[in-house]
Design a protein around this motif. Sequence first.
Motif, short mmCIF file in Angstrom:
data_model
loop_
_atom_site.label_atom_id
_atom_site.label_comp_id
_atom_site.label_asym_id
_atom_site.label_seq_id
_atom_site.Cartn_x
_atom_site.Cartn_y
_atom_site.Cartn_z
N LEU A 62 0.97 -1.23 0.04
CA LEU A 62 0.04 0.03 -0.01
C LEU A 62 0.75 1.34 -0.08
N ASN A 63 2.07 1.15 0.73
CA ASN A 63 2.94 2.30 0.64
C ASN A 63 3.49 2.65 -0.62
N ALA A 64 3.56 1.51 -1.61
CA ALA A 64 4.15 1.65 -2.83
C ALA A 64 3.01 2.16 -3.77
N ALA A 65 1.82 1.53 -3.39
CA ALA A 65 0.71 2.35 -4.35
C ALA A 65 0.22 3.32 -4.06
N GLY A 66 0.20 3.84 -2.70
CA GLY A 66 -0.53 5.14 -2.32
C GLY A 66 -2.12 4.91 -2.42
N ALA A 67 -2.96 5.92 -2.18
CA ALA A 67 -4.32 5.80 -2.45
C ALA A 67 -4.81 4.58 -1.49
N PHE A 68 -4.28 4.70 -0.04
CA PHE A 68 -4.76 3.69 0.84
C PHE A 68 -6.29 3.53 0.84
N GLY A 69 -7.17 4.68 0.98
CA GLY A 69 -8.54 4.50 1.06
C GLY A 69 -9.30 4.05 -0.22
N GLY A 70 -8.76 4.13 -1.19
CA GLY A 70 -9.11 3.37 -2.62
C GLY A 70 -8.92 2.05 -2.42
N PHE A 71 -7.99 1.61 -1.94
CA PHE A 71 -7.62 0.18 -1.77
C PHE A 71 -8.66 -0.27 -0.72
N TYR A 72 -9.02 0.34 0.43
CA TYR A 72 -9.72 -0.31 1.26
C TYR A 72 -11.17 -0.33 0.89
N GLU A 73 -11.69 0.52 -0.14
CA GLU A 73 -12.84 0.26 -0.80
C GLU A 73 -13.01 -0.78 -1.79
N LEU A 74 -11.84 -1.06 -2.45
CA LEU A 74 -11.65 -2.08 -3.34
C LEU A 74 -11.83 -3.32 -2.49
#
Length: 300
Positions: A62-74
């Motif tokens: 997640l640190n590499a990808a960024g956009a934590f909130g978007g991944f949580y929704e996914l």
Amino acid sequence: KPLGLAQSHSLKALRRLGGQGRSVYLSEAGREAYGRLLPAMLRDLAGSPQPEAALAHFESMLNAAGAFGGFYELFLQDPATLTLLLQAFGSGSDLAHTMIAHPEFLDYLGDPALLSEGPDRAAMQGGLDRWLKPAREEGARCAARVRFKRFEYLMAVLGEIAGLLDYATACARMGATAEIVIQSALRDAAAGMGLSAEPRGFAVLSMGKLGAAELNYHSDLDLIFVWDESFEAGGRPAGEAAHALAEGVVVLLPYASPEGPAYQLDARLRPEGQNAPLAPPLARYAEYFERRAQSWEFQS
């Protein structure tokens, strides 16, 4: 403690993922999504072979990808992908390193068809061709082959972890990946010599794990190069051209590209080992196996 996450660094990681700290920014919506995701994530971590390692790799991705909130929704929309990911992250570091380097591969994990496929060579070749198309320099083309290998190996191993592929089919997909990468490296080596893309009369043979259709995630490649009188050497002496062509493949496959090497090679299993040319004529091998080969060499 029952979840295997009692270590303080794991608890700190869970807090960071929730936006508690300076390293991760989460909007209110992101914090709310994390709060809803956390119970499922803890259950999945508890079922992972190594929960603390799985959590550490998950945070790194997640640190590499960024956009934590978007991944949580996914993950809230597709909890099966989260389960599979944490299982993989707890199974070893290799899969995790692939996902950390390429978080965009996450988009494919929710497609059971991709994870359940055996080796579809036409589709796999098409995938490699798409990555190679914009690559012009040698290093970029080597990196494209490594990216292709990483993707195909990831799909094969995750398919097995998910129970969608058996071990033999996963090995077959990794073996097909290796063969496609070898063929691509051969084409590039031939092009660099002004030869046809698939030089007639020249062959690359697989020994070891690939030759036995048992290639796995950590296998290197045991290759033999051979040519016969029909070899189209582009006007050069056949033995000299065959050696140069084989040497080109030997250089390209373990090339230290930005993605790392595609494969480590071992050419010592060839008859007569290092005492033989890298690419001898077929007649020399035929004579060797007829008169001088040891019993174990027929099994390799």
